[in-house]
Design an enzyme around this catalytic site. Structure first.
Site, PDB file in Angstrom:
ATOM      1  N   SER A 175       0.842  -1.551  -0.116  1.00  0.00           N
ATOM      2  CA  SER A 175      -0.171  -0.068   0.047  1.00  0.00           C
ATOM      3  C   SER A 175       0.816   1.272  -0.117  1.00  0.00           C
ATOM      4  O   SER A 175       1.809   1.503   0.641  1.00  0.00           O
ATOM      5  CB  SER A 175      -0.874   0.066   1.139  1.00  0.00           C
ATOM      6  OG  SER A 175      -1.721   1.253   1.316  1.00  0.00           O
TER       7      SER A 175
ATOM      8  N   LYS B 228      -3.222   2.437  -2.384  1.00  0.00           N
ATOM      9  CA  LYS B 228      -2.668   3.513  -1.218  1.00  0.00           C
ATOM     10  C   LYS B 228      -3.806   3.823  -0.440  1.00  0.00           C
ATOM     11  O   LYS B 228      -5.177   3.513  -0.597  1.00  0.00           O
ATOM     12  CB  LYS B 228      -2.290   4.902  -2.045  1.00  0.00           C
ATOM     13  CG  LYS B 228      -2.029   6.077  -1.116  1.00  0.00           C
ATOM     14  CD  LYS B 228      -1.441   7.351  -2.290  1.00  0.00           C
ATOM     15  CE  LYS B 228      -1.340   8.368  -1.454  1.00  0.00           C
ATOM     16  NZ  LYS B 228      -0.402   8.488  -0.239  1.00  0.00           N
TER      17      LYS B 228
ATOM     18  N   LEU C 115      -0.423  10.361   4.582  1.00  0.00           N
ATOM     19  CA  LEU C 115      -1.758   9.670   3.856  1.00  0.00           C
ATOM     20  C   LEU C 115      -2.292  10.709   2.939  1.00  0.00           C
ATOM     21  O   LEU C 115      -3.583  10.901   2.975  1.00  0.00           O
ATOM     22  CB  LEU C 115      -2.701   9.508   4.945  1.00  0.00           C
ATOM     23  CG  LEU C 115      -2.318   8.129   5.950  1.00  0.00           C
ATOM     24  CD1 LEU C 115      -3.114   8.061   7.091  1.00  0.00           C
ATOM     25  CD2 LEU C 115      -2.259   7.040   5.038  1.00  0.00           C
TER      26      LEU C 115
ATOM     27  N   ASN D 271      -6.713  -0.221   0.835  1.00  0.00           N
ATOM     28  CA  ASN D 271      -6.110   0.048   2.201  1.00  0.00           C
ATOM     29  C   ASN D 271      -6.802   1.281   2.891  1.00  0.00           C
ATOM     30  O   ASN D 271      -7.021   2.403   2.156  1.00  0.00           O
ATOM     31  CB  ASN D 271      -4.686   0.480   1.821  1.00  0.00           C
ATOM     32  CG  ASN D 271      -3.863   0.754   3.159  1.00  0.00           C
ATOM     33  OD1 ASN D 271      -3.945   1.994   3.696  1.00  0.00           O
ATOM     34  ND2 ASN D 271      -3.308  -0.232   3.904  1.00  0.00           N
TER      35      ASN D 271
ATOM     36  N   CYS E 188      -1.991   4.113  11.672  1.00  0.00           N
ATOM     37  CA  CYS E 188      -2.031   5.373  11.598  1.00  0.00           C
ATOM     38  C   CYS E 188      -2.500   6.150  12.762  1.00  0.00           C
ATOM     39  O   CYS E 188      -2.921   5.408  13.950  1.00  0.00           O
ATOM     40  CB  CYS E 188      -3.197   6.002  10.517  1.00  0.00           C
ATOM     41  SG  CYS E 188      -4.605   5.078  10.415  1.00  0.00           S
TER      42      CYS E 188
ATOM     43  N   ASN F  97       4.296  -2.705   8.480  1.00  0.00           N
ATOM     44  CA  ASN F  97       4.247  -1.176   8.019  1.00  0.00           C
ATOM     45  C   ASN F  97       5.868  -0.734   8.299  1.00  0.00           C
ATOM     46  O   ASN F  97       6.615  -1.608   8.846  1.00  0.00           O
ATOM     47  CB  ASN F  97       3.409  -0.504   8.780  1.00  0.00           C
ATOM     48  CG  ASN F  97       2.753   0.739   7.844  1.00  0.00           C
ATOM     49  OD1 ASN F  97       3.252   1.267   7.212  1.00  0.00           O
ATOM     50  ND2 ASN F  97       1.326   0.597   7.688  1.00  0.00           N
ATOM     51  N   THR F  98       6.074   0.276   8.164  1.00  0.00           N
ATOM     52  CA  THR F  98       7.149   1.016   8.471  1.00  0.00           C
ATOM     53  C   THR F  98       7.786   1.183   9.731  1.00  0.00           C
ATOM     54  O   THR F  98       6.745   1.164  10.562  1.00  0.00           O
ATOM     55  CB  THR F  98       7.278   2.709   7.439  1.00  0.00           C
ATOM     56  OG1 THR F  98       6.369   3.264   8.277  1.00  0.00           O
ATOM     57  CG2 THR F  98       6.975   2.296   6.074  1.00  0.00           C
TER      58      THR F  98
ATOM     59  N   GLY G   1      12.159  -0.535   2.963  1.00  0.00           N
ATOM     60  CA  GLY G   1      13.214  -0.850   2.048  1.00  0.00           C
ATOM     61  C   GLY G   1      14.108  -1.967   2.673  1.00  0.00           C
ATOM     62  O   GLY G   1      13.707  -2.587   3.852  1.00  0.00           O
TER      63      GLY G   1
HETATM   64  C1  LIG Z   1       5.681   6.268   0.425  1.00  0.00           C
HETATM   65  C2  LIG Z   1       5.086   5.177   1.153  1.00  0.00           C
HETATM   66  C3  LIG Z   1       3.910   5.369   1.617  1.00  0.00           C
HETATM   67  C4  LIG Z   1       2.990   4.419   2.201  1.00  0.00           C
HETATM   68  N1  LIG Z   1       1.776   4.549   2.474  1.00  0.00           N
HETATM   69  C5  LIG Z   1       1.033   3.822   2.961  1.00  0.00           C
HETATM   70  C6  LIG Z   1      -0.354   3.694   3.213  1.00  0.00           C
HETATM   71  O1  LIG Z   1      -0.942   4.551   2.539  1.00  0.00           O
HETATM   72  N2  LIG Z   1      -1.036   2.630   3.962  1.00  0.00           N
HETATM   73  C7  LIG Z   1      -0.135   1.526   4.559  1.00  0.00           C
HETATM   74  O2  LIG Z   1      -0.948   0.814   5.040  1.00  0.00           O
HETATM   75  N3  LIG Z   1       1.295   1.482   4.227  1.00  0.00           N
HETATM   76  C8  LIG Z   1       1.677   2.295   3.551  1.00  0.00           C
HETATM   77  N4  LIG Z   1       3.121   2.450   3.527  1.00  0.00           N
HETATM   78  C9  LIG Z   1       3.812   1.237   3.934  1.00  0.00           C
HETATM   79  C10 LIG Z   1       4.043   0.260   3.047  1.00  0.00           C
HETATM   80  O3  LIG Z   1       2.945  -0.406   2.189  1.00  0.00           O
HETATM   81  C11 LIG Z   1       5.065  -0.966   3.430  1.00  0.00           C
HETATM   82  O4  LIG Z   1       4.368  -1.423   4.478  1.00  0.00           O
HETATM   83  C12 LIG Z   1       6.225  -0.600   4.028  1.00  0.00           C
HETATM   84  O5  LIG Z   1       6.932   0.317   3.158  1.00  0.00           O
HETATM   85  C13 LIG Z   1       7.422  -1.864   3.942  1.00  0.00           C
HETATM   86  O6  LIG Z   1       7.527  -2.559   2.557  1.00  0.00           O
HETATM   87  P1  LIG Z   1       8.700  -2.033   1.741  1.00  0.00           P
HETATM   88  O7  LIG Z   1       9.978  -2.047   2.484  1.00  0.00           O
HETATM   89  O8  LIG Z   1       8.676  -2.978   0.596  1.00  0.00           O
HETATM   90  O9  LIG Z   1       8.497  -0.743   1.118  1.00  0.00           O
HETATM   91  C14 LIG Z   1       3.714   3.272   2.792  1.00  0.00           C
HETATM   92  C15 LIG Z   1       5.209   3.208   2.263  1.00  0.00           C
HETATM   93  C16 LIG Z   1       5.791   4.222   1.429  1.00  0.00           C
HETATM   94  C17 LIG Z   1       7.420   3.769   1.318  1.00  0.00           C
END
Ligand SMILES: Cc1cc2nc3c(=O)[nH]c(=O)nc-3n(C[C@H](O)[C@H](O)[C@H](O)COP(=O)(O)O)c2cc1C
Length: 318
Positions: free
Chosen positions: A22, A50, A78, A104, A138, A202-203, A227
């Protein structure tokens, strides 16, 4: 030819275990721009949008992205046009993808999640949605902005509230935050609330400081790290939930593993840890061909071993 890549998320059959994470592919537009050869969508098993909110959101002040050596920090906040715009202008693009769609959803209160879920399901265009992914990372405005996902009681309440509002045909996926001591606690709370699927992670909270201005680099000070740097964290959390939660181990509650995936070998690790499918985000910013490359590498690996990917789920456990 055998489809080595097919997986099941509850009763939903996906032709591939690869999903967008997402927020990293917009509501459709970003893939549409990059999709020239037809190979990105062909590599995917489902599309995750997203985050959508009830009202439009402008997002956080700039900078919103800071690069780190092994990933990125983001504090987008968001930003989106709100659910009404999503239903009227964006959802129809997703029909062309010919893929299951998971929307999402984000909100700043428990009631907000319920209203948003109800609104999404009350429109005819919602027919193309296969499930809702609840973003419990969130901030909870009533609790001073701490993420909902850090409070298991609230996680359970949000999932229950969303479940009550929607057509039972829709899958509810609860997306967990890694910013907790023990991920299995919110995971079990989501299961108690009635989630069908878990997704993680999530992050990871982090920050960067500009040494010239001597101030935090992100406009919001704090951001979320994603990442390759977070892959071991996500992998461990999937492993831990699969190991400790009977519903995950038995396959009753499938896990979507997310975090730091950039190569097909990363996907194999997540599947062995206990994921049934995976989400890929940040690496797609670096390599627009990542879905095709991972799909190709993974298919060759599975065909070489003559084993369908579904037979590898959780096999890292004794
Ligand atoms: C620019 C950006 C926007 C994101 N927006 C959302 C979001 O709207 N909703 C959500 O649940 N996670 C969001 N995430 C988290 C990602 O979906 C994912 O869980 C996180 O980046 C880890 O995966 P990755 O290392 O492959 O990026 C976002 C991540 C990034 C980098």
């Amino acid at each position: 030819m055998k489809n080595w890549m097919q997986v099941k998320i509850k009763d939903l059959i996906l032709k591939s275990p690869l999903l967008t994470a997402s927020g990293t592919s917009g509501h459709a537009n970003e893939i549409e721009v990059l999709e020239k050869s037809g190979q990105i969508l062909a590599s995917l098993g489902a599309f995750v949008t997203k985050g959508v909110t009830l009202e439009p959101k402008e997002g956080n002040p700039e900078f919103r992205i800071a690069e780190t050596r092994t990933g990125i920090l983001n504090s987008i906040g968001l930003q989106n046009e709100g659910v009404e715009f999503f239903i009227q202008n964006e959802i129809q693009h997703l029909v062309n993808f010919d893929l299951p769609v998971f929307v999402n959803i984000s909100a700043d209160s428990v009631e907000g999640f319920g209203k948003l879920a109800a609104y999404l399901c009350s429109h005819d265009s919602a027919q193309i949605i296969s499930g809702l992914e609840i973003n419990v990372s969130c901030p909870n405005i009533k609790k001073g902005g701490a993420a909902f996902g850090t409070d298991p009681k609230i996680v359970e309440k949000i999932v229950k509230t969303v479940k009550k509002q929607i057509d039972p045909r829709l899958l509810v996926i609860t997306k967990l935050t890694p910013n907790v001591t023990d991920i299995t606690i919110p995971a079990q709370a989501a299961i108690a609330g009635g989630t069908d699927v878990l997704s993680m992670i999530n992050t990871v909270r982090g920050m960067a400081i500009d040494i010239n201005t001597r101030k935090p680099l992100l406009g919001n000070t704090i951001g979320g790290l994603s990442g390759p740097a977070i892959k071991p964290v996500g992998l461990f959390m999937v492993y831990d939930c699969f190991r400790s939660i009977p519903e995950c181990r038995s396959g009753k509650i499938p896990i979507i593993g997310i975090g730091g995936i950039s190569r097909w070998q990363d996907v194999v690790e997540y599947i062995l840890a206990g994921a049934s499918a995976v989400g890929i985000g940040t690496s797609w910013f670096v390599n627009p061909d990542v879905f095709r490359e991972i799909h190709q590498g993974l298919t060759a690996y599975l065909a070489g071993k003559k084993i369908p990917i579904s037979d590898l789920i959780g096999k890292a456990h004794g």
